[in-house]
Design a protein around this motif. Structure first.
Motif, PDB file in Angstrom:
ATOM      1  N   VAL A 156      20.599 -40.544   4.467  1.00  0.00           N
ATOM      2  CA  VAL A 156      19.678 -41.774   5.340  1.00  0.00           C
ATOM      3  C   VAL A 156      18.026 -41.198   5.241  1.00  0.00           C
ATOM      4  O   VAL A 156      17.467 -42.289   4.445  1.00  0.00           O
ATOM      5  CB  VAL A 156      19.444 -40.920   6.874  1.00  0.00           C
ATOM      6  N   LYS A 157      17.949 -40.521   4.574  1.00  0.00           N
ATOM      7  CA  LYS A 157      16.920 -39.835   3.754  1.00  0.00           C
ATOM      8  C   LYS A 157      16.656 -40.835   2.435  1.00  0.00           C
ATOM      9  O   LYS A 157      14.879 -40.495   2.641  1.00  0.00           O
ATOM     10  CB  LYS A 157      16.106 -38.310   3.672  1.00  0.00           C
ATOM     11  N   LYS A 175      15.748 -44.483   3.592  1.00  0.00           N
ATOM     12  CA  LYS A 175      14.087 -44.769   4.710  1.00  0.00           C
ATOM     13  C   LYS A 175      13.216 -44.997   2.498  1.00  0.00           C
ATOM     14  O   LYS A 175      12.110 -45.706   3.299  1.00  0.00           O
ATOM     15  CB  LYS A 175      13.734 -43.378   5.324  1.00  0.00           C
TER      16      LYS A 175
END
Length: 150
Positions: free
Chosen positions: A141-142, A145
């Protein structure tokens, strides 16, 4: 036509991009199912999302933003007004126009819908991913992003 790359890293990135696009599409459709959008069309959902993100707007500005004719947008808005999700008020500086916004009922529906999607996803993560995999997902997810924020 561009010549295919012989760079293995570029080939892997292209394959990963294709897989990611398909997977995100599948996740988006599944989340939409969990939202229980009922009989709302994709166009109606898009307009509601735009009004929530950007605030009140006129039919003309919504039509431009959604790349449709004002007449088509008018029909979309009329349907949303009929079911109580959108309301119109006189434009504060141009009395010839109507400023459209979400109703309190729509805000409540969005909140419940969002909670349902997040609840489904949280349960799916817990049920199908081991704790170590959940950490991997958090790392992914990081990375996603970073791609979006570039």
């Amino acid at each position: 036509m561009a010549k295919p790359s012989t760079d293995p890293a570029a080939t892997r990135a292209l394959a990963l991009a294709g897989e990611l696009r398909v997977l995100i599409g599948q996740l988006k459709r599944r989340l939409r199912e969990e939202a229980r959008a009922g009989d709302l069309t994709a166009s109606q959902l898009s307009v509601l999302g735009r009004l929530e993100r950007e605030g009140p707007a006129t039919v003309t500005s919504l039509a431009q933003a959604e790349s449709v004719r004002p007449q088509s947008m008018g029909a979309t808005i009329a349907a949303l007004e009929k079911i109580g999700l959108v309301r119109g008020e006189a434009h504060p500086t141009d009395g010839r126009q109507t400023l459209l916004s979400l109703t309190p009922a729509c805000h409540a529906w969005i909140k419940v819908s969002r909670a349902a999607r997040e609840d489904w996803l949280a349960h799916a993560i817990q049920a199908h991913l081991a704790p170590a995999e959940q950490k991997q997902l958090a790392s992914a997810v990081k990375l996603l992003k970073r791609l979006v924020d570039q």
